[in-house]
Scaffold this active site. Structure first.
Site, PDB file in Angstrom:
ATOM      1  N   ASP A 195       5.476  19.316   3.409  1.00  0.00           N
ATOM      2  CA  ASP A 195       6.433  20.072   4.222  1.00  0.00           C
ATOM      3  C   ASP A 195       5.765  20.894   5.315  1.00  0.00           C
ATOM      4  OD1 ASP A 195       8.429  19.003   2.698  1.00  0.00           O
ATOM      5  OD2 ASP A 195       8.679  20.760   1.416  1.00  0.00           O
ATOM      6  N   GLU A 285     -11.680  20.036  -6.368  1.00  0.00           N
ATOM      7  CA  GLU A 285     -10.232  19.844  -6.404  1.00  0.00           C
ATOM      8  C   GLU A 285      -9.691  19.665  -7.818  1.00  0.00           C
ATOM      9  OE1 GLU A 285      -7.444  19.949  -5.168  1.00  0.00           O
ATOM     10  OE2 GLU A 285      -7.695  20.251  -3.021  1.00  0.00           O
TER      11      GLU A 285
END
Length: 510
Positions: A195, A285
Site C-alpha cells: 500500500d 529479515e
C-alpha cells in the site's frame, strides 16, 4: 489534550507499565552501544523468551542530538507457556493469558465490525520538543545497527509510516524498514505491490513527492494494524479504533497535512522523493537469513521536522530467527486474513495458524470435519479450492505453503502439526497440490536464491489428512497419547495430582 485513562493497547507507556508489573520488563541503565550491542541484547531476549529490554542509556543519548531510549523485542514471546503471547494480546486489548486463537478472533472481529473514526486532538506530549530543517542530524542519534552485516543503521523497524492518497480519502499506516543515509535522509523499502508503494506511485504519477511521516513508539494497537495486510482503502486509524473499542487520537504534523497517533513517542516528518533513490539493504529479515550482497535502489525520504516527547522511547524489531514481531504480529495478522477469506467462501475452516518456527512461511488451517464430510468433496478438489482462494488474495502473496489438518490437530501446536504431516501426508504428488503460478514474496530466500530464481513459484497446499477423514466422522484409528488413550476420570486424576507425584509446575497436556 484528552485526560482519559489510556489502556495498554492505546499507549506504549501503559503497555510497558503493565509488562513491568508482570515481571516482563528489564530496564538497562548501563551504557549500551547502539552499534550491534542493542541488537544482540534484543536477539538474545527473543530467543530465550526473556523480558523486554528497555535500554535507558544508549551510547550517544546524552548528547544534544541523542533524544531517545531504545526498546528491544516489544512483541516477542514470553517463556511462560500460559502467557506466551501476552505482549501481542495486550497490544490489542486482550488479557495476558489470551491464546493465539483468541488473538486471531479479535483481529477478525475488528475487521468485521463498523469502523470507529479517529479523533483529532490539538496537543499531546509528542509536541513537547521540536526540531526543524538543518538543525536535524540523524547521524548523531543513537539509531541502532542491529546485525553486523546490515547495510546501515535502521531507524524504523517497528513503528509506522503515514501516507495518504492525493485526494486525501485513504490514510495508510504501514510498517516497512527505513535506513539512515544522511543527516536528514533515509531510504527504505517502498514496494509498489504494497500500500505505501501504491500511494507513492499515485503521487509520482502527478510528478510530486509524497508527503510522509514516520511515527515511532506508537500505540501498540496502531503498530499491529500497520503490519496487517488489510484490504486496500481501509483507513488504518479507523481499524485501530475497532481494535481498541475507542477512537484513536491523532494529531496533525507540523509541516504537512498528515496525521499520526497522538500517543507516539517521536515523529519524523518530510517527503518521499518521486525521483531520487539510494541503495538500501541488506537487513536481517523475517526468514532468519541475511544475504550481504542484497541491495536495491529505493526512494529517498527527506526529514524536515522531528517532534518528540520528553525522554522518548523508540522500539526496534531485530528480525531474524523466530519469534520476533515479524512472526507474532505480521504472520498472525496474515492468519486472520486468510481465515476470514476461507470462512467468507463458506469453507469448513475453523482455525488458522503460522507456527513461529516456520519463519512466517508455513500456514496451517484446521477443518471442521463434520461440515467437510457433508460437503462430499474430494481431497484434491478441496485443497485446490483452498489454494486458489488464498494465493490469489492480497495476503496470499506472503503465503507460499499451506498445511491442511483435521480437527484433532491443533494448528498452534507444532508437535501436532509435525505429527500430522509425518503420519498422514504421503511422500508423493498425490498429497501435494501445486496451485497455479502465483508470485512469491521476493524476500522468501528460495524465491530469489533457489532454482529458477527469476520465475514465478508454484504455491503448495499439503494435505495432512487421510482420505477416510473426508468420507466419515468415524476415524479408523485411536490416538495413542495421554489425550486419546485414557478415560477422562483417569486424566483428571493425573492432572490434579501432578505436583503431588513430585513433578514441578503445572502439567502440560500434549
Amino acid at each position: 489534550m484528552s485526560t482519559r485513562k489510556l489502556s495498554a493497547a492505546t499507549s506504549l507507556r501503559t503497555f510497558l507499565e503493565e509488562c513491568k508489573a508482570e515481571g516482563d520488563l528489564v530496564e538497562i541503565d548501563l551504557e549500551v552501544d547502539p552499534h550491534l550491542e542493542s541488537g544482540a541484547i534484543s536477539r538474545r531476549a527473543y530467543e530465550t523468551g526473556s523480558p523486554i529490554p528497555l535500554i535507558n542509556n544508549p551510547k550517544g543519548k546524552d548528547g544534544p542530538d541523542g533524544l531517545f531510549r531504545i526498546l528491544g523485542a516489544p512483541v516477542g514471546v514470553r517463556s511462560d507457556p500460559e502467557t506466551r503471547n501476552a505482549r501481542l494480546a495486550k497490544s490489542i486489548g486482550l488479557p495476558s493469558n489470551a491464546t493465539g486463537h483468541d488473538i486471531i478472533q479479535k483481529l477478525l472481529a475488528a475487521k468485521r465490525a463498523d469502523p470507529i473514526p479517529s479523533v483529532q486532538v490539538k496537543d499531546a506530549p509528542l509536541k513537547e520538543h521540536k526540531i526543524f530543517g538543518d538543525k536535524i542530524d540523524l547521524l548523531k542519534m543513537p539509531v541502532p545497527q542491529n546485525h553486523v552485516h546490515d547495510g546501515g543503521r535502521y531507524f524504523l523497524t517497528y513503528g509506522l509510516h503515514s501516507v495518504q492518497t492525493p485526494d486525501g480519502k485513504w490514510v495508510n499506516w504501514a510498517i516497512t524498514r527505513c535506513m539512515v543515509i544522511g543527516k536528514r535522509q533515509l531510504t527504505g523499502l517502498v514496494d509498489v505491490n504494497q500500500d505505501i508503494g501504491a500511494i507513492w506511485a499515485m503521487w509520482k504519477a502527478l510528478g510530486k513527492d509524497t508527503p510522509w511521516a514516520c511515527a515511532l513508539g506508537v500505540p501498540p494497537a496502531a503498530a499491529v494494524a500497520s503490519g496487517m495486510p488489510l484490504p486496500k482503502f481501509v483507513n488504518e486509524p479507523d481499524y485501530v479504533g475497532t481494535l481498541t473499542g475507542v477512537p484513536v487520537e491523532v494529531i496533525k504534523c507540523e509541516t504537512n497535512d498528515l496525521v499520526v497517533p497522538a500517543q507516539s513517542e517521536l515523529v519524523l516528518e518530510g517527503v518521499i522523493s518521486a525521483t531520487e533513490t539510494a541503495m538500501e539493504g541488506p537487513m536481517g529479515e523475517y526468514h532468519g537469513l541475511l544475504f550481504p550482497p542484497k541491495k536495491s535502489p529505493q526512494p529517498v525520504m527527506t526529514v524536515n521536522a522531528i517532534t518528540y516527547r520528553t525522554n522518548p522511547i523508540v522500539p526496534i524489531s531485530v528480525a531474524g530467527r523466530a519469534p520476533d514481531e515479524t512472526h507474532t504480529v505480521w504472520a498472525l495478522s496474515i492468519c486472520a486474513e486468510i481465515l476470514d477469506l476461507l470462512q467468507q467462501a463458506n469453507l469448513p475452516i475453523t482455525k488458522a495458524w503460522c507456527p513461529y518456527e516456520s519463519q512466517a512461511i508455513w500456514y496451517v488451517i484446521q477443518v471442521d470435519r463434520k461440515r467437510l464430510v457433508e460437503m462430499k468433496t474430494a481431497p484434491e478438489k478441496f485443497c485446490r479450492q483452498v489454494g486458489e482462494i488464498v494465493f490469489s488474495s492480497k495476503p496470499g502473496r506472503f503465503v507460499p505453503k499451506i498445511f491442511v489438518v483435521g480437527d484433532n490437530v491443533d494448528p498452534s501446536n507444532l508437535r501436532d502439526v509435525v505429527w500430522a504431516e509425518a503420519t498422514k501426508s504421503q511422500p508423493q504428488a498425490s498429497d501435494f497440490y501445486f496451485v497455479g503460478n502465483y508470485p512469491t514474496y521476493d524476500l522468501v530466500p528460495y524465491a530469489t536464491h533457489g532454482f529458477n530464481p527469476r520465475g514465478q513459484k508454484a504455491k503448495v497446499v499439503r494435505l495432512c489428512m487421510l482420505p477416510e477423514e473426508f468420507e466419515t466422522l468415524d476415524r479408523p484409528w485411536v490416538e495413542a497419547s495421554f489425550r486419546g488413550s485414557y478415560p477422562q476420570e483417569v486424566k483428571n486424576k493425573v492432572l490434579e495430582n501432578w505436583q503431588a507425584y513430585g513433578f514441578e509446575g503445572s502439567p502440560v497436556n500434549f
